[in-house]
Write an enzyme that holds these catalytic residues in place. Structure first.
Site, PDB file in Angstrom:
ATOM      1  N   CYS A   1      -6.939  -4.090 -12.872  1.00 23.55           N
ATOM      2  CA  CYS A   1      -6.884  -2.804 -12.144  1.00 23.55           C
ATOM      3  C   CYS A   1      -5.828  -2.944 -11.035  1.00 23.55           C
ATOM      4  O   CYS A   1      -5.794  -2.015 -10.344  1.00 23.55           O
ATOM      5  CB  CYS A   1      -8.247  -2.403 -11.552  1.00 23.55           C
ATOM      6  SG  CYS A   1      -8.653  -4.006 -10.262  1.00 23.55           S
TER       7      CYS A   1
ATOM      8  N   HIS B   1       0.801  -1.124  -0.161  1.00 26.27           N
ATOM      9  CA  HIS B   1       0.097  -0.097  -0.179  1.00 26.27           C
ATOM     10  C   HIS B   1       0.923   1.275  -0.069  1.00 26.27           C
ATOM     11  O   HIS B   1       0.176   2.282  -0.516  1.00 26.27           O
ATOM     12  CB  HIS B   1      -1.207  -0.002   1.220  1.00 26.27           C
ATOM     13  CG  HIS B   1      -2.114  -0.862   0.504  1.00 26.27           C
ATOM     14  ND1 HIS B   1      -3.380  -0.187  -0.157  1.00 26.27           N
ATOM     15  CD2 HIS B   1      -2.372  -2.060   0.908  1.00 26.27           C
ATOM     16  CE1 HIS B   1      -4.086  -1.371  -0.503  1.00 26.27           C
ATOM     17  NE2 HIS B   1      -3.800  -2.437  -0.020  1.00 26.27           N
TER      18      HIS B   1
ATOM     19  N   ASP C   1      -2.978  -8.833  -5.644  1.00 23.48           N
ATOM     20  CA  ASP C   1      -3.310 -10.060  -4.642  1.00 23.48           C
ATOM     21  C   ASP C   1      -3.148 -11.255  -5.499  1.00 23.48           C
ATOM     22  O   ASP C   1      -2.821 -12.181  -5.067  1.00 23.48           O
ATOM     23  CB  ASP C   1      -4.814  -9.787  -4.195  1.00 23.48           C
ATOM     24  CG  ASP C   1      -5.027  -9.274  -2.924  1.00 23.48           C
ATOM     25  OD1 ASP C   1      -4.025  -9.402  -2.034  1.00 23.48           O
ATOM     26  OD2 ASP C   1      -5.750  -8.106  -2.836  1.00 23.48           O
TER      27      ASP C   1
ATOM     28  N   GLU D   1      -8.638 -12.287  -8.310  1.00 25.65           N
ATOM     29  CA  GLU D   1      -7.458 -11.985  -7.323  1.00 25.65           C
ATOM     30  C   GLU D   1      -7.047 -13.311  -6.719  1.00 25.65           C
ATOM     31  O   GLU D   1      -5.948 -13.119  -6.017  1.00 25.65           O
ATOM     32  CB  GLU D   1      -8.159 -11.152  -5.973  1.00 25.65           C
ATOM     33  CG  GLU D   1      -8.529  -9.737  -6.613  1.00 25.65           C
ATOM     34  CD  GLU D   1      -8.729  -8.943  -5.252  1.00 25.65           C
ATOM     35  OE1 GLU D   1      -7.742  -7.941  -5.229  1.00 25.65           O
ATOM     36  OE2 GLU D   1      -9.886  -8.909  -4.624  1.00 25.65           O
TER      37      GLU D   1
HETATM   38  C1  PEP Z   1      -5.257  -6.020  -6.482  1.00 24.89           C
HETATM   39  O1  PEP Z   1      -5.290  -6.952  -5.533  1.00 24.89           O
HETATM   40  O2  PEP Z   1      -4.454  -5.987  -7.437  1.00 24.89           O
HETATM   41  C2  PEP Z   1      -6.131  -4.683  -6.168  1.00 24.89           C
HETATM   42  C3  PEP Z   1      -6.604  -3.972  -7.318  1.00 24.89           C
HETATM   43  O3  PEP Z   1      -6.840  -4.585  -5.018  1.00 24.89           O
HETATM   44  P1  PEP Z   1      -6.045  -3.880  -3.740  1.00 24.89           P
HETATM   45  O4  PEP Z   1      -4.589  -3.592  -4.005  1.00 24.89           O
HETATM   46  O5  PEP Z   1      -6.756  -2.768  -3.231  1.00 24.89           O
HETATM   47  O6  PEP Z   1      -6.107  -5.294  -2.839  1.00 24.89           O
HETATM   48 MG    MG Z   2      -6.892  -6.803  -4.088  1.00 26.69          MG
END
Ligand code: PEP
Ligand code: MG
Length: 555
Positions: A480, A185, A433, A409
């Site tokens: 995404c 993050h 993920d 994911e």
């Molecule tokens: C992912 O896991 O690629 C995703 C877009 O969701 P997050 O990064 O919010 O877990």
């Molecule tokens: Mg994710």
């Protein structure tokens, strides 16, 4: 001093360092635990041992005087007297964080009262205590200057979403963290803020506070006290490249006109301006849990409605994909009690949490139904089976939400994308993920960050499977995850059959330019070449051979 990490958000940032030290709130007085005392003691002991290990490891890295101090701190963390005290307090019913707090505070006060050398060690004890408590809580809460004299380079062990959510672009010119991988993050937030960042950078927290630091978020280089002329050269080159990229405008498409809509990942209404300014064609991922990270109470339906409405208004005629709350693991929400689990990333998170708290789900889907219009699409995170997809689609449609999708994911979802697609209108691949689960590698851990290289051929295979399954039934399959933000990989994803790409607004210009410089056929050839390789590095190199326009753009 020069350090090297993984560049995760491009650009050059420079300024004085602000080295984040841990500061956590006092665990509530009398806080108790559920479950067995032995288990709670085990939790406390594991945290103490881990903090001791980390301090020691940092000492080894730092060498010299710092090594001695850190090793002494490590010994304190496992001091037998303290350990016995913590255990006794847990036996009396106190939760591990409170037991650690009381035991350490008592010893700290005794030391502080003795003055001299021992008195000075009191602060160390407080620091260890906070680190252990932060670990038990699963995250560190930083104390950042709210009005810094000048913008700074934020240096930390790692940053949790709740920490970075409070940061402002005006104040932070770059991030450097010791932990974290390309999909952590820290990386996501840095890109969202358009701030250069380097993660998985060993020795970062050894940077002295207040010294000038230059961070190259493309190469991963971190230079401490660089020459002024070097800073001027690096900034000049980055600005020139940005100007070239900005000259490409319009909807995302390959050189021969194959459309690949370029969408934005957003986490709050404040991100929408940047998305519009960067020419996003819509929102491909609205991380709604980011709206509510710091809430003790669930957000009201009205508040939610306003947030979703703002996104639809920002993109009239475009599409807005809202992801339902993705709570748990790396994104804990205060108002949804997290179960105590040995492996939260494998536990009740994402859609699983949503199923457990139907009232929270009803409120969110209800708020979304109120704003539902042509552009709104709703999708669920962490869907593993066709049954889950069917359940989510039913819940949405019962509330009047017609355009429903699921994220891919976990490998099971990619392998059986066909079954999921039979239940929903679209899929969107979360490569962050998907890497974590395909490689069994924690996305928050710097030590395993190479496994999160989105060029890993196995990840490309999983993406290809999902995209092919979607193409067979004529349904959209977007990406995404952070992979979409890499201009070369974006071309490869288009070549694999991905129908839209969603990313941090700061990445849009480079991806748009990269796509526009190549035909769909070149993208397909690059994708085939990448998948034929045995490693991420080979895949990247093989793809680039077929994407000559990237070099011309300085990408
Ligand atoms: C992912 O896991 O690629 C995703 C877009 O969701 P997050 O990064 O919010 O877990
Ligand atoms: Mg994710």
């Amino acid at each position: 001093m020069n350090l090297r990490g993984v560049g995760v958000s491009p650009g050059i940032g420079h300024g004085p360092s602000y080295v984040l030290t841990v500061s956590v709130p006092e665990p509530p007085e009398g806080a108790t635990y559920t479950g067995e005392a032995e288990q709670e003691k085990e939790r406390a002991m594991t945290a103490l041992t881990r903090v001791a290990g980390e301090l020691e490891a940092r000492g080894n890295q730092a060498g010299g005087e710092a090594e001695e101090i850190l090793k002494a701190q490590a010994l304190m963390a496992e001091d037998p007297g303290l350990v016995v005290k913590v255990r006794t307090l847990i036996d009396r019913g106190l939760a591990a964080p409170r037991a650690v707090f009381e035991a350490f505070t008592k010893y700290r006060d005794v030391l502080a009262g003795s003055g001299g050398y021992l008195g000075e060690r009191a602060a160390d004890l407080g620091d260890i205590r906070d680190r252990v408590i932060a670990l038990l809580y699963g995250q560190a809460i930083p104390a950042l200057p709210s009005r810094p004299a000048e913008p700074y380079v934020l240096v930390a062990r790692d940053l949790a979403p709740a920490d970075t959510a409070l940061l402002s672009r005006e104040h932070v010119v770059a991030f450097v963290t010791e932990e974290g991988g390309p999909t952590s993050h820290t990386a996501i937030m840095a890109r969202a803020m358009g701030v250069p960042a380097v993660v998985a950078c060993p020795g970062a927290t050894g940077i002295p506070p207040g010294v000038q630091v230059m961070v190259d978020g493309t190469s991963g280089d971190v230079r401490v006290e660089p020459a002024e002329s070097d800073v001027a050269d690096a900034v000049g080159a980055a600005t020139a490249r940005q100007a070239v990229l900005a000259s490409w405008t319009g909807p995302g498409a390959t050189a021969d006109g194959h459309p690949v809509p370029l969408l934005a990942n957003v986490g709050s209404p404040a991100d929408l301006d940047a998305a519009v300014a960067a020419g996003a064609e819509g929102v491909g991922l609205y991380r709604t849990e980011f709206l509510f990270l710091d809430r003790a109470e669930p957000p009201s339906a009205e508040e939610q409605r306003q947030a979703y409405d703002a996104a639809l208004e920002a993109f009239p005629g475009g599409k807005v994909v809202v992801r339902t709350l993705d709570a748990g693991a790396d994104k804990p929400l205060a108002f949804l009690p997290a179960p105590t689990e040995p492996n939260p990333a494998l536990g009740e998170r994402g859609l699983r949490t949503f199923r457990k708290f139907p009232e929270v789900m009803d409120a969110q889907l209800g708020a979304l139904a109120e704003v539902a219009g042509a552009g709104l699409q709703v999708m669920a995170p962490m869907v593993a089976t066709a049954e889950e997809a069917a359940w989510f689609a039913r819940e949405c449609r019962e509330k009047g939400l017609a355009d429903v999708g699921v994220m891919i994911e976990v490998p099971a979802a990619a392998l059986r994308a066909r079954d999921l697609l039979a239940r929903v209108n679209f899929v969107s691949i979360g490569t962050n993920d998907l890497s974590q689960y395909a490689f069994g590698a924690d996305r928050q851990l710097g030590a395993v960050s190479t496994l999160h290289d989105p060029w890993q051929p196995a990840l490309l295979d999983l993406v290809a499977m999902a995209a092919q399954a979607a193409a067979r039934v004529g349904k959209p399959c977007g990406v995404c995850g952070e992979a979409a933000a890499d201009p070369a990989l974006a071309c490869v994803l288009a070549g694999l059959g991905v129908t839209s790409l969603s990313m941090a607004p700061s990445a849009l210009a480079a991806v748009r330019a990269g796509l526009a410089a190549h035909t769909l056929e070149q993208c397909r050839t690059a994708a085939g070449a990448a998948r034929a390789q045995p490693s991420a590095a080979d895949a990247r190199a093989a793809a680039r051979v077929h994407l000559p326009g990237l070099g011309r753009l300085g990408l």
